[in-house]
Design an enzyme around this catalytic site. Sequence first.
Site, PDB file in Angstrom:
ATOM      1  N   LYS A 128       3.847  11.912 -11.365  1.00  0.00           N
ATOM      2  CA  LYS A 128       3.110  11.018 -12.273  1.00  0.00           C
ATOM      3  C   LYS A 128       3.929   9.746 -12.430  1.00  0.00           C
ATOM      4  CE  LYS A 128       0.376  13.862 -15.393  1.00  0.00           C
ATOM      5  NZ  LYS A 128       0.134  14.113 -16.825  1.00  0.00           N
ATOM      6  N   ARG A 140       0.806  -1.245   0.000  1.00  0.00           N
ATOM      7  CA  ARG A 140       0.000   0.000   0.000  1.00  0.00           C
ATOM      8  C   ARG A 140       0.828   1.278   0.000  1.00  0.00           C
ATOM      9  NH1 ARG A 140      -3.384  -2.846   3.550  1.00  0.00           N
ATOM     10  NH2 ARG A 140      -5.107  -3.738   2.387  1.00  0.00           N
ATOM     11  N   HIS A 153       1.620  10.599 -28.369  1.00  0.00           N
ATOM     12  CA  HIS A 153       1.281   9.260 -27.881  1.00  0.00           C
ATOM     13  C   HIS A 153       0.761   8.374 -29.016  1.00  0.00           C
ATOM     14  CE1 HIS A 153       0.875  10.741 -23.447  1.00  0.00           C
ATOM     15  NE2 HIS A 153       2.129  10.558 -23.823  1.00  0.00           N
ATOM     16  N   GLU A 178      11.493  18.217 -24.548  1.00  0.00           N
ATOM     17  CA  GLU A 178      10.618  18.555 -23.410  1.00  0.00           C
ATOM     18  C   GLU A 178      10.940  19.958 -22.883  1.00  0.00           C
ATOM     19  OE1 GLU A 178       8.061  16.662 -22.516  1.00  0.00           O
ATOM     20  OE2 GLU A 178       8.582  14.534 -22.638  1.00  0.00           O
ATOM     21  N   ASN A 207       1.166  18.725 -21.265  1.00  0.00           N
ATOM     22  CA  ASN A 207       1.040  17.691 -22.294  1.00  0.00           C
ATOM     23  C   ASN A 207       0.997  18.269 -23.703  1.00  0.00           C
ATOM     24  OD1 ASN A 207       0.869  15.456 -20.489  1.00  0.00           O
ATOM     25  ND2 ASN A 207      -1.172  16.182 -19.954  1.00  0.00           N
ATOM     26  N   ARG A 265      -2.373  21.863 -15.293  1.00  0.00           N
ATOM     27  CA  ARG A 265      -1.284  20.898 -15.462  1.00  0.00           C
ATOM     28  C   ARG A 265      -1.349  20.190 -16.822  1.00  0.00           C
ATOM     29  NH1 ARG A 265       1.432  16.393 -11.366  1.00  0.00           N
ATOM     30  NH2 ARG A 265       2.868  15.622 -12.947  1.00  0.00           N
ATOM     31  N   GLU A 316      -3.786  17.332 -11.958  1.00  0.00           N
ATOM     32  CA  GLU A 316      -4.157  17.625 -13.349  1.00  0.00           C
ATOM     33  C   GLU A 316      -5.668  17.778 -13.553  1.00  0.00           C
ATOM     34  OE1 GLU A 316      -1.610  15.874 -16.364  1.00  0.00           O
ATOM     35  OE2 GLU A 316      -3.337  15.769 -17.698  1.00  0.00           O
ATOM     36  N   HIS A 345      10.834   8.894 -26.906  1.00  0.00           N
ATOM     37  CA  HIS A 345       9.685   9.681 -26.464  1.00  0.00           C
ATOM     38  C   HIS A 345       9.839  11.162 -26.853  1.00  0.00           C
ATOM     39  CE1 HIS A 345       6.372  11.207 -24.117  1.00  0.00           C
ATOM     40  NE2 HIS A 345       7.200  12.007 -23.461  1.00  0.00           N
ATOM     41  N   LYS A 390       7.995  23.540 -14.253  1.00  0.00           N
ATOM     42  CA  LYS A 390       7.172  22.362 -13.955  1.00  0.00           C
ATOM     43  C   LYS A 390       6.646  22.427 -12.521  1.00  0.00           C
ATOM     44  CE  LYS A 390       6.277  17.606 -14.406  1.00  0.00           C
ATOM     45  NZ  LYS A 390       6.545  16.324 -15.019  1.00  0.00           N
ATOM     46  N   HIS A 410       1.712  16.178 -26.696  1.00  0.00           N
ATOM     47  CA  HIS A 410       1.657  14.769 -26.294  1.00  0.00           C
ATOM     48  C   HIS A 410       0.424  14.020 -26.801  1.00  0.00           C
ATOM     49  CE1 HIS A 410       5.053  15.861 -23.904  1.00  0.00           C
ATOM     50  NE2 HIS A 410       5.171  14.650 -23.398  1.00  0.00           N
TER      51      HIS A 410
HETATM   52  N1  LIG Z   1       6.219  10.920 -15.134  1.00  0.00           N
HETATM   53  C1  LIG Z   1       6.286  11.959 -15.904  1.00  0.00           C
HETATM   54  O1  LIG Z   1       5.858  13.060 -15.564  1.00  0.00           O
HETATM   55  C2  LIG Z   1       6.920  11.809 -17.250  1.00  0.00           C
HETATM   56  C3  LIG Z   1       7.249  12.948 -17.997  1.00  0.00           C
HETATM   57  C4  LIG Z   1       7.905  12.782 -19.208  1.00  0.00           C
HETATM   58  C5  LIG Z   1       8.206  11.504 -19.657  1.00  0.00           C
HETATM   59  N2  LIG Z   1       7.869  10.424 -18.909  1.00  0.00           N
HETATM   60  C6  LIG Z   1       8.194   9.066 -19.347  1.00  0.00           C
HETATM   61  O2  LIG Z   1       9.609   8.949 -19.414  1.00  0.00           O
HETATM   62  C7  LIG Z   1       9.940   7.951 -20.356  1.00  0.00           C
HETATM   63  C8  LIG Z   1      11.058   8.445 -21.235  1.00  0.00           C
HETATM   64  O3  LIG Z   1      12.187   8.710 -20.419  1.00  0.00           O
HETATM   65  P1  LIG Z   1      13.661   8.741 -20.995  1.00  0.00           P
HETATM   66  O4  LIG Z   1      13.670   9.567 -22.217  1.00  0.00           O
HETATM   67  O5  LIG Z   1      14.548   9.077 -19.884  1.00  0.00           O
HETATM   68  O6  LIG Z   1      13.876   7.251 -21.540  1.00  0.00           O
HETATM   69  P2  LIG Z   1      14.560   5.943 -20.904  1.00  0.00           P
HETATM   70  O7  LIG Z   1      14.292   5.833 -19.484  1.00  0.00           O
HETATM   71  O8  LIG Z   1      14.148   4.812 -21.786  1.00  0.00           O
HETATM   72  O9  LIG Z   1      16.119   6.217 -21.104  1.00  0.00           O
HETATM   73  C9  LIG Z   1      16.621   6.356 -22.403  1.00  0.00           C
HETATM   74  C10 LIG Z   1      17.847   5.480 -22.630  1.00  0.00           C
HETATM   75  O10 LIG Z   1      18.967   6.095 -22.019  1.00  0.00           O
HETATM   76  C11 LIG Z   1      19.634   5.141 -21.210  1.00  0.00           C
HETATM   77  N3  LIG Z   1      20.270   5.886 -20.139  1.00  0.00           N
HETATM   78  C12 LIG Z   1      19.696   6.382 -19.017  1.00  0.00           C
HETATM   79  N4  LIG Z   1      20.581   7.129 -18.351  1.00  0.00           N
HETATM   80  C13 LIG Z   1      21.740   7.079 -19.023  1.00  0.00           C
HETATM   81  C14 LIG Z   1      23.020   7.662 -18.838  1.00  0.00           C
HETATM   82  N5  LIG Z   1      23.255   8.475 -17.809  1.00  0.00           N
HETATM   83  N6  LIG Z   1      23.995   7.379 -19.740  1.00  0.00           N
HETATM   84  C15 LIG Z   1      23.741   6.574 -20.811  1.00  0.00           C
HETATM   85  N7  LIG Z   1      22.544   6.040 -21.057  1.00  0.00           N
HETATM   86  C16 LIG Z   1      21.558   6.286 -20.167  1.00  0.00           C
HETATM   87  C17 LIG Z   1      18.569   4.189 -20.791  1.00  0.00           C
HETATM   88  O11 LIG Z   1      19.121   2.937 -20.397  1.00  0.00           O
HETATM   89  C18 LIG Z   1      17.748   4.094 -22.072  1.00  0.00           C
HETATM   90  O12 LIG Z   1      18.328   3.173 -22.952  1.00  0.00           O
HETATM   91  C19 LIG Z   1       8.671   7.648 -21.124  1.00  0.00           C
HETATM   92  O13 LIG Z   1       8.190   6.406 -20.699  1.00  0.00           O
HETATM   93  C20 LIG Z   1       7.724   8.759 -20.739  1.00  0.00           C
HETATM   94  O14 LIG Z   1       6.378   8.344 -20.755  1.00  0.00           O
HETATM   95  C21 LIG Z   1       7.248  10.558 -17.722  1.00  0.00           C
HETATM   96 ZN   LIG Z   2       6.826  13.774 -22.404  1.00  0.00          ZN
END
Ligand SMILES: NC(=O)c1ccc[n+]([C@@H]2O[C@H](COP(=O)([O-])OP(=O)(O)OC[C@H]3O[C@@H](n4cnc5c(N)ncnc54)[C@H](O)[C@@H]3O)[C@@H](O)[C@H]2O)c1
Ligand SMILES: [Zn+2]
Length: 354
Positions: A134, A112, A239, A176, A232, A228, A224, A252, A214, A235
């Site tokens: 999120k 939980r 998506h 972003e 997006n 908020r 949201e 992404h 942010k 997005h």
């Molecule tokens: N929660 C939120 O508010 C929010 C906001 C924006 C995006 N997201 C989510 O985030 C995700 C995308 O995140 P991302 O772009 O970080 O992708 P990711 O987590 O897939 O990382 C991208 C790649 O970089 C590699 N990597 C990570 N750190 C590294 C480093 N320091 N050196 C070398 N390689 C490294 C990872 O292993 C991966 O292969 C999506 O799923 C998206 O939906 C969430």
């Molecule tokens: Zn995003």
Amino acid sequence: MDTLKVDLGNDLSYNVHIGELGNIDFSNRKVAIITNPKVCGLHITKLTNKLKASDVFIISIKDGEQYKNIDTVNEILNNLFNHKLDRKSVLISLGGGVVGDICGFVAGIYQRGIDFINIPTTLLSQVDASVGGKTGINNSYGKNLIGLFNQPKAVHIDTIFLSTLASREYNAGMAEIIKMAVAFDLEFFNWLQSNTINNDENLKKAIKKSIELKIKIVQEDEKEMGVRAKLNYGHTFCHIVEMMSNYTTYLHGEAVSIGIIMANTLALDIGLITQNEFNQILSLLKMYDLPTKYYIKDIDSFYDKFFLDKKSMQGKISFILPINIGNSTIKDDITKQQIQKSLLRYNDYANNIN
Ligand SMILES: NC(=O)c1ccc[n+]([C@@H]2O[C@H](COP(=O)([O-])OP(=O)(O)OC[C@H]3O[C@@H](n4cnc5c(N)ncnc54)[C@H](O)[C@@H]3O)[C@@H](O)[C@H]2O)c1
Ligand SMILES: [Zn+2]
């Protein structure tokens, strides 16, 4: 070290530390670090050298958006039970947005809910995913459709992690940042136009500014219900592009860049931005080699996918569109005819080789 507070007006408030990773003290608690093989190989000692805990476990999950799913959640949960983590234990995410989103979700449902902190290691997760609470996973119906609002106890942002990031990933993070500037802050947009983020000082400045923007929005509207949703911007389209390409063709942030130009085509068509503003945003995305063209094969089926979006309530599609640069709006009264016309116009742009 800069410390920014995410003040939610209750005991869920937390700090975002920007600077060299300091000591993290969980002396009497068990800690599980959620990471993936790549990040673990490159960076785990930077964290373990600074971490004090009664026991530390490393749980390394498969790398990639396609593993941001319920199977990975189950795998982590089984690990946590096997290691006998209790309700006082803490999860630490060390990785990009994928690791962070899954870790926050698991922390929210394990017995939980237990505490978690974020140590984002990609530019995208440092400026966006790690702050705001999120969390969640994807399923066959779409992205991030299963999840929780679950705030971390702290976020630590250290640009040293970015030194190993592939340039494509780095640029995806820029998408972003540009999103944030276009939607909320003209001055920041102008600064981005005249400064490249190729040195640590500018990088830190851009990260800090993005997080400040942010935080301001999250403080106003944690769950949201209104403003908020503007985060997006791009997005709703992004998506669909990600889903249609099975989450494999685009990162992404790259899909965000395409989504921004799709949204901007609509904004231009209905008179919210000028051609000059459209071009300025396009140039900034191109400055970071971000893709902006995606050919929509079937406009009708692309249109139908809008209804899978969480923001499209009661059959109305919500679009976040820029108003000039530095301002944005949520519009849910655009006709199907207008939307399809703009998608066709976007296709004209995407087909153009220039
Ligand atoms: N929660 C939120 O508010 C929010 C906001 C924006 C995006 N997201 C989510 O985030 C995700 C995308 O995140 P991302 O772009 O970080 O992708 P990711 O987590 O897939 O990382 C991208 C790649 O970089 C590699 N990597 C990570 N750190 C590294 C480093 N320091 N050196 C070398 N390689 C490294 C990872 O292993 C991966 O292969 C999506 O799923 C998206 O939906 C969430
Ligand atoms: Zn995003």
